[in-house]
Motif scaffolding. Structure first.
Motif, short mmCIF file in Angstrom:
data_model
loop_
_atom_site.label_atom_id
_atom_site.label_comp_id
_atom_site.label_asym_id
_atom_site.label_seq_id
_atom_site.Cartn_x
_atom_site.Cartn_y
_atom_site.Cartn_z
N MET A 540 0.81 -1.22 0.00
CA MET A 540 0.00 0.00 0.00
C MET A 540 0.85 1.28 0.00
SD MET A 540 -3.09 -0.76 -0.40
CE MET A 540 -3.84 -2.38 -0.60
N ASN A 541 2.15 1.14 0.06
CA ASN A 541 3.00 2.33 -0.03
C ASN A 541 3.55 2.52 -1.44
OD1 ASN A 541 4.14 4.58 1.49
ND2 ASN A 541 6.13 3.67 1.02
N ILE A 542 3.21 1.61 -2.36
CA ILE A 542 3.60 1.76 -3.76
C ILE A 542 2.37 2.23 -4.53
CG2 ILE A 542 4.44 0.62 -5.84
CD1 ILE A 542 5.98 -1.30 -4.11
N TRP A 543 2.46 3.46 -5.08
CA TRP A 543 1.34 4.05 -5.80
C TRP A 543 1.71 4.20 -7.27
CZ3 TRP A 543 -1.29 8.56 -2.64
CH2 TRP A 543 -1.59 8.09 -1.35
N LEU A 544 0.80 3.74 -8.14
CA LEU A 544 0.98 3.86 -9.58
C LEU A 544 0.03 4.94 -10.09
CD1 LEU A 544 2.99 1.92 -10.89
CD2 LEU A 544 1.07 0.67 -11.86
N VAL A 569 5.55 8.23 0.21
CA VAL A 569 4.95 7.28 -0.71
C VAL A 569 5.93 6.97 -1.84
CG1 VAL A 569 3.17 6.99 -2.48
CG2 VAL A 569 2.56 7.86 -0.22
N GLU A 570 6.02 5.71 -2.22
CA GLU A 570 6.84 5.30 -3.36
C GLU A 570 5.96 5.41 -4.61
OE1 GLU A 570 9.33 1.33 -4.76
OE2 GLU A 570 8.80 1.57 -2.63
N LEU A 609 -3.77 2.48 -7.10
CA LEU A 609 -3.79 2.88 -8.50
C LEU A 609 -4.59 4.16 -8.61
CD1 LEU A 609 -4.67 -0.62 -10.03
CD2 LEU A 609 -2.38 0.33 -9.64
N LEU A 610 -3.98 5.21 -9.21
CA LEU A 610 -4.64 6.51 -9.31
C LEU A 610 -4.58 7.00 -10.75
CD1 LEU A 610 -2.37 6.59 -6.70
CD2 LEU A 610 -3.99 8.35 -6.01
N GLY A 611 -5.74 7.12 -11.40
CA GLY A 611 -5.77 7.50 -12.80
C GLY A 611 -6.81 8.55 -13.10
N THR A 612 -6.56 9.32 -14.16
CA THR A 612 -7.53 10.32 -14.61
C THR A 612 -8.54 9.72 -15.58
OG1 THR A 612 -6.09 10.97 -16.43
CG2 THR A 612 -5.86 12.18 -14.36
N HIS A 613 -8.24 8.55 -16.09
CA HIS A 613 -9.13 7.82 -16.99
C HIS A 613 -9.23 6.39 -16.47
CE1 HIS A 613 -7.89 11.33 -19.28
NE2 HIS A 613 -8.85 11.11 -20.15
N ASP A 614 -9.69 5.46 -17.29
CA ASP A 614 -9.77 4.07 -16.83
C ASP A 614 -8.39 3.55 -16.46
OD1 ASP A 614 -12.46 3.27 -16.76
OD2 ASP A 614 -12.53 3.25 -18.95
N LEU A 615 -8.34 2.68 -15.49
CA LEU A 615 -7.07 2.20 -14.97
C LEU A 615 -6.35 1.28 -15.94
CD1 LEU A 615 -8.10 1.65 -11.24
CD2 LEU A 615 -7.05 3.66 -12.32
N GLU A 616 -7.00 0.94 -17.06
CA GLU A 616 -6.31 0.23 -18.15
C GLU A 616 -5.07 1.00 -18.59
OE1 GLU A 616 -6.73 -2.61 -19.54
OE2 GLU A 616 -8.75 -3.25 -19.01
#
Length: 892
Positions: A540-544, A569-570, A609-616
């Protein structure tokens, strides 16, 4: 209904006379409404009900979104009056439902067949409401939610004059009407007539194209406020191109009666003329000289003009219509005459007095190896219409089993010397593999080489049915649906793995689009990647973080840089190494090239996972349950704009594993859109503001103009784009002589930055811009840099306008196709999200640009409370804290 009840009803219909049955059937009928000082009463008539104690037994509620209100009901004779206080209706938005319950059973309401003269609309708090019936429910709807009616302060006319396609008026006490338009209010819709007068004291209307038949009330319109016009004079008439319009006073207010020009058809014949034309012969009651037959598309209003061969009148007219002009656009059409002379009018062809056509009404024609049927008919309004129809190509996949597609097609016999195929087409490159099929097919996808047509390691392959002529030309290409589709963005129906010669594993998954069309999603895991065991856990400390595959200029990148500088955060940012933005950031720490070994390693381990669109866009593999513990991640939607204008595809119902946290900018956006419309819960939505807003300066000084329109999702081909109104309007604007002169005289530059999907059409190869107009290529500058560097934004519906407004800089909206753009509805009223000037015509847009140039680009005073809860530079911190709180809750 049970089987026994059905048998009893069937028996009753056979044995009990209809008149007797009518006395037994219970009915509720919407009668009318009565408006009082502080409430409105909806009157419903009861028939065949036991009236004793009816008021006591009846329960009535009004529901609007999550809110429910109990209403009082009073009986007088056979009428029940449902009382709705204005204090209740004023709290509602959109549509409300009135539910009537008697003894625990819902009562079904019908509409009174004879509605003439019965009031079903009312005003409250300057808003217009209408009462109607739908599926047995009483509905109260604020049909024109963007507008406010100033009914208590009408404007008196000082003069009004009319002529052919011209209406001029002046109003008492109003020396400046330049910002006003004329609005025809038909009850459930509003038609706006633009003011084109050069004299600010005079309103002049010359274009009545948008008017429709009916009896509208006429209003003055400015800034979404409608003011009635007092008129006590004699009625008078005028002719427009399509309509005859009569103005008169009704209850002291200016109203109109609008009717189409008509020619009564006395005889009509049509026949095929050779292989490429249809001959039409008319006899009508008009002796007017005719210039052309008009073929109008009923969906798009596009008109094909067919000049008459020689001087003809409506009494006896003949014309030859080329087949290719009729078949070019497959749709229903209507026929009209256009009269000759300086004041032409368009005559609808009235077929109500003609018994039968002079032929069977149907003509078969062949064009370009395909059979078409053309038939003429009497429309519901009695006018002459015709339809050009191609044979429907019925097709469907009925079963998916072990990576086999089983299904059928019908209608392929309408094509000459052709055979049907199933084609699999890479969405990005257009490369394809094709297999011939029959009426019934069973296609084994394991036998097809998808690897050879893939444009990149992770891609999408669309599935089509194609009709291919013997010459190799594709006569028809249509997508194919799956009968048992259960659309989710993160599910699939079947999967297959293929290992290539280099040892890379390709995963192929059969999925569907939101429209249930089939597609194949495919991704590759390189042989060099070490796949973790099933017991591995997410960190949970690795954020994509990421945006679209090819960008680093939005909320994802803004939050990524802040996390690295301000937290432990990594954090890693994902982007394709072929993207222009990748070159700008590739040397930064923790930037991952999409699909690289390092990307796979972090994706396997990342817990957030943090995205502005779909996480694909973040993961090199499918975002679905069972793929490397995707279900164990915390999924955050960072957004790429402020929601509220049009529906988007991020509803909770579209996911098997929906977002755990949804970022928004205001409480109204959270409650009215994301919770009420999109299905998320209170604790799944965080009002933080968008990450990129932190970089926006407030009150900065610049002088140039940014033109930045968004895309039109109905444009799907090159020809469609180049022939679209969208292309024509912006091409015309860029070459507007007055605009170019205005820019040069004032030393102002206009930078044109089209949507990324329109870039290849709008560029300096297609457009010869003016001296002070410049084309900005995708990737040259970030969107945020462009917004900061300009003093005025011109857009249409793009949510980047919110960034501009937050910087206290003016926005002009160019709304030439607002009805088509919002054809699927909008989430909030226009007035709540389009904060600025709205222009519907090019000259109005240039006028607005000139005003802003003259006043030094000073913005209007606006209320931003419905758009932004926070107007500071702490949005990223709030997002970080909201994500940390969500992680803690999920871990507990």
């Amino acid at each position: 209904m049970g089987v026994l009840q059905k048998k009893i009803r069937k028996f009753a219909r056979k044995t009990i006379p209809r008149r007797a049955r009518e006395r037994l059937i219970k009915k509720l009928i919407l009668h009318d409404i009565t408006v009082h000082a502080d409430h409105v009463i909806v009157n419903v008539s009861f028939k065949n009900f036991l009236k004793t104690g009816l008021e006591r037994r009846l329960q009535v509620t009004l529901t609007n979104g999550p809110a429910t209100y109990e209403l009082d009901a009073h009986r007088q004779g056979h009428i029940i009056g449902i009382e709705i206080p204005f204090s209740v209706i004023d709290q509602t938005e959109g549509q409300s439902t009135i539910k009537m319950m008697l003894g625990g059973k819902r009562l079904i309401v019908q509409t009174d067949v004879d509605k003439a003269g019965k009031k079903q609309s009312f005003f409250s708090n300057r808003r217009y409401f209408n009462v109607s019936i739908a599926r047995g429910n009483l509905l109260v709807a604020n049909l024109l939610s963007d507008y406010r009616f100033r009914t208590d302060q009408p404007v008196a006319l000082s003069n009004i004059e009319a002529g052919y396609r011209r209406l001029e008026l002046t109003a008492e006490g109003m020396d400046d009407l330049s910002g006003h338009a004329l609005a025809f209010h038909y009850g459930n819709k509003l038609k706006i007539m633009e003011n084109v007068s050069d004299d600010p004291a005079v309103m002049q209307i010359t274009d009545f194209t948008d008017a429709v038949m009916g009896q509208p009330v006429v209003y003055l319109l400015k800034d979404f406020e409608l003011v009635p016009i007092r008129y006590m004079g004699e009625s008078f008439s005028m002719a427009a191109l399509n309509h005859a319009i009569t103005y008169f006073g009704q209850d002291g207010m200016l109203s109109a009666e609008i009717a189409s020009h008509k020619a009564r058809v006395e005889a009509f014949e049509s026949s095929l003329e050779g292989d490429d034309a249809i001959r039409m012969r008319f006899s009508t009651d008009t002796s007017a000289a005719l210039s052309a037959l008009l073929v109008a598309d009923t969906a798009s209003d596009d008109i094909i003009r067919i000049p008459f061969d020689s001087d003809q009148t409506g009494e006896a007219a003949e014309v030859s219509v080329p087949l290719d002009q009729l078949i070019n656009n497959i749709s229903r059409k209507r026929l009209m005459f256009e009269t000759a002379g300086d004041a032409p009018i368009r005559l609808q062809l009235d077929m109500r007095d003609i018994g039968t056509f002079g032929f069977d009404g149907r003509i078969w024609a062949t064009s370009h190896f395909e059979k078409f049927q053309i038939w003429f008919y009497r429309r519901k309004d009695g006018m002459l219409g015709f339809n050009v129809a191609r044979r429907r190509l019925k097709r469907q996949v009925t079963d998916i089993d072990d990576f086999n597609l089983e299904g059928y097609i019908r209608g392929e016999d309408a094509f000459i010397d052709s055979t049907p195929h199933m084609a699999f087409v890479d969405r990005y490159s257009g490369d394809f593999v094709r297999v011939e099929i029959g009426n019934g097919f069973n296609v084994d996808l394991k036998e097809l080489d998808f690897i050879d047509i893939k444009s990149k390691d992770k891609t999408i392959i669309d599935v089509f049915i194609e009709i291919v002529h013997s010459s190799g030309e594709v006569l028809r290409r249509e997508k194919i649906k799956y009968r048992h589709a259960d659309y989710r963005k993160d599910n699939f129906y079947a999967r297959h793995e293929v290992v290539d010669a280099e040892g890379n594993t390709h995963h192929h998954l059969i999925t569907t689009t939101p429209y249930n069309n089939l597609k194949v999603e495919t991704f590759m895991i390189p042989s060099s990647v070490e796949i973790p065991g099933d017991t591995s856990r997410k960190d949970m400390n690795i954020w994509l973080l990421g945006e679209r595959y090819d960008t680093a200029q939005d909320n994802g990148y803004a939050l990524f840089t802040w996390l690295k500088e301000n937290t432990d955060v990594e954090a890693y940012y994902v982007i394709e190494d072929t993207a222009g933005d990748y070159k700008k950031i590739k040397d930064e720490d923790n930037v991952l090239a999409f699909g690289s070994d390092a990307h796979f390693d972090r994706a396997f381990r990342a817990g957030v996972l943090l995205g502005t669109h779909d996480l694909e866009n973040l993961l090199p593999y499918k975002t679905a349950r069972g793929f490397f513990h995707y279900e164990d991640t915390v999924k955050v939607f960072l957004q790429h704009g402020v929601l509220g204008r049009k529906p988007v595809e991020y509803d909770k119902k579209y996911y098997d594993l929906p977002f755990d946290l949804f970022i928004v900018s205001s409480t109204p956006e959270k409650e009215d859109v994301v919770m009420r419309k999109m299905g998320y819960e209170e604790d799944e939505v965080a009002v933080t503001g968008l990450a990129r807003f932190d970089h926006l300066p407030h009150h900065n000084e610049t002088r140039d103009i940014l033109l930045m329109p968004t895309w039109r999702d109905w444009i799907s081909t090159d020809d469609a784009f180049l022939n679209s109104t969208y292309y024509a309007r912006y091409h015309s604007l860029i070459h507007n002589e007055r605009l170019n002169r205005l820019l040069e005289e004032n030393g102002v530059h206009l930078n044109f930055y089209p949507h990324y999907r329109a870039q290849r059409y709008f560029n300096d190869e297609h457009l010869d811009q003016g001296k002070n107009i410049h084309f900005i290529r995708l990737g040259e500058r970030t969107v945020q840099d462009l917004l900061i560097a300009h003093s005025l934004l011109i857009t249409d519906y793009s949510s980047v306008s919110f960034d501009f407004t937050l910087m206290n800089k003016p926005v002009i909206y160019y709304h030439f196709d607002v009805r088509q753009f919002f054809r699927q509805g909008r989430l909030r009223p226009l007035s709540q999200t389009f904060i600025g000037d709205i222009a519907k015509k090019e000259e109005d847009l240039v006028d607005a640009i000139e005003i802003y140039i003259r006043n030094g680009f000073q913005p209007r005073e606006v209320d931003l409370s419905s758009i932004f809860d926070h107007q500071d530079h702490n949005n990223r911190r709030r997002i970080y804290e909201a994500v940390m709180e969500k992680i803690e809750k999920l871990e507990d």
